[in-house]
Enzyme design. Sequence first.
Site, short mmCIF file in Angstrom:
data_model
loop_
_atom_site.label_atom_id
_atom_site.label_comp_id
_atom_site.label_asym_id
_atom_site.label_seq_id
_atom_site.Cartn_x
_atom_site.Cartn_y
_atom_site.Cartn_z
CD GLN A 8 2.45 3.85 0.79
OE1 GLN A 8 3.61 3.46 0.83
NE2 GLN A 8 2.13 5.06 0.34
CB CYS A 51 6.20 5.64 1.26
SG CYS A 51 6.83 7.22 0.63
CG HIS A 71 8.19 4.64 -2.63
ND1 HIS A 71 7.05 4.83 -1.89
CD2 HIS A 71 8.43 3.29 -2.61
CE1 HIS A 71 6.62 3.66 -1.43
NE2 HIS A 71 7.45 2.73 -1.84
CG ASN A 93 7.37 -1.08 -1.51
OD1 ASN A 93 7.34 0.03 -0.96
ND2 ASN A 93 7.01 -1.24 -2.76
#
Length: 339
Positions: A141, A147, A283, A303
Site C-alpha cells: 500500500q 489497508c 489496520h 499483510n
Amino acid sequence: MYYLEFIVFILGLWWGNSQVILSLRTLHESALIDMHEQWMAQYERTYTDDIEKKRRFEIFKNNLNFIENFNQQPNRTYKVGINKFTDLSEDEFQRHFTGLKMPLVSSSSSTGFRYENLMVEDISDNVDWRNEGAVTDVKNQNQCGCCWAFSAVAAVEGITQIKTGNLVSLSEQQLVDCVSKNEGCGGGWMEYAFEYIVQNQGITTETNYPYQSIEGTCYTGITSYAQITGYENVPKNNEDALLKAVSMQPVSVGFQVTQSFKLYDPSSGIYTGDDCDNSPINHAITIVGYGEEDGIKYWLAKNSWGSTWGDNGYVKILRGGQSPQGVCQINNYASYPIA
C-alpha cells in the site's frame, strides 16, 4: 562486520549464554550514525536536507532503543528488529501505513453467517489458501492509508479463484478512488468496499486500473472482472466461527497494529501481540490460512506492506489465546465476500 549487522548482533546477544550483555548506550554516537547510514543504503532511503536527516536519525535511535528494551523483557515469545520502518515515528507510521476506520454507526448489509453449521472437528487442521492457488502475490500500500482496500481485494480475489478456478490480481486503486463512503488514503472500512463492488456489479483487474499510492479520480465504464453478490460478517469474538470461515475462504479482518507489529522479526516466533490493548483497531489484513507450529496454533495472515516485511509479507499470529477478542482483537471484526 558491517555496522547494521553489528547492531543486529548486539540486539540478539541475550539469546546466547554470553556473560556480557552489550547495550546501545555503550555505542559511540558516531557508530550509531554509521549504522543509520548503512540502513539508509540498504533500504535506499534519502532525505530532503540535513535537518530532515537529523530528525530521522533521532527517530531511528528511538526505535533501536525500543527494540533493545522489548527484546530484553522476560518471557517474550517473539522478538522485534530493524526493518524498513525503523526511521518512522509511531504517529506517521500509523497515519500512512495502516488506515482502517470503523463507522461510528454500523450500517452492515451482512446477510448472516453461512458457515454456522460446520463442525469444527470436521474441518481441516491446517489450511493455506496459497497452496490452493487462491492468493495473489503480496502487495504494498506504500504511504497510503488504504489497508482496507488491500484486505477487501485479497478476500475477493480468493473467493473468485475458489468459484472460477482463475486467480487474477484485482484493483485496489478502483476502491481507493471510487468507494465514496471511505476516505481513500485517509482510511476506510472493508464492508463499504464490498458494498461498492456489489453496487458496481464488479471490480476490474489490477492491469486495467493499476495502483498509484494516492487517491485519484474515479474512472467509470471500466470492464469488471470479478463480481460478488454480497458479504457476511463473522460472529464477533467467536474464534471457532472465524476458523470455520477461513477453512472455506480468505477472510478480511480488523487488527490492532502496535510498534511491535511494525518491527516484528518473523524468524523469532509466532506473533502474540504483547503490547496490544483495548485501543481501537487501526489496520486491516486478510487471513489466508491457519495451522499449528511446535504445538502453537496460529492464523496465517497476508499483510499489505510488501514482501520485505514479515515473512515475505505474511505473518503467523497466535490463535487460541485466552481472550475472546483474540490477539490484537483479530476475532472482533471479520467479514468475507459472497460470490
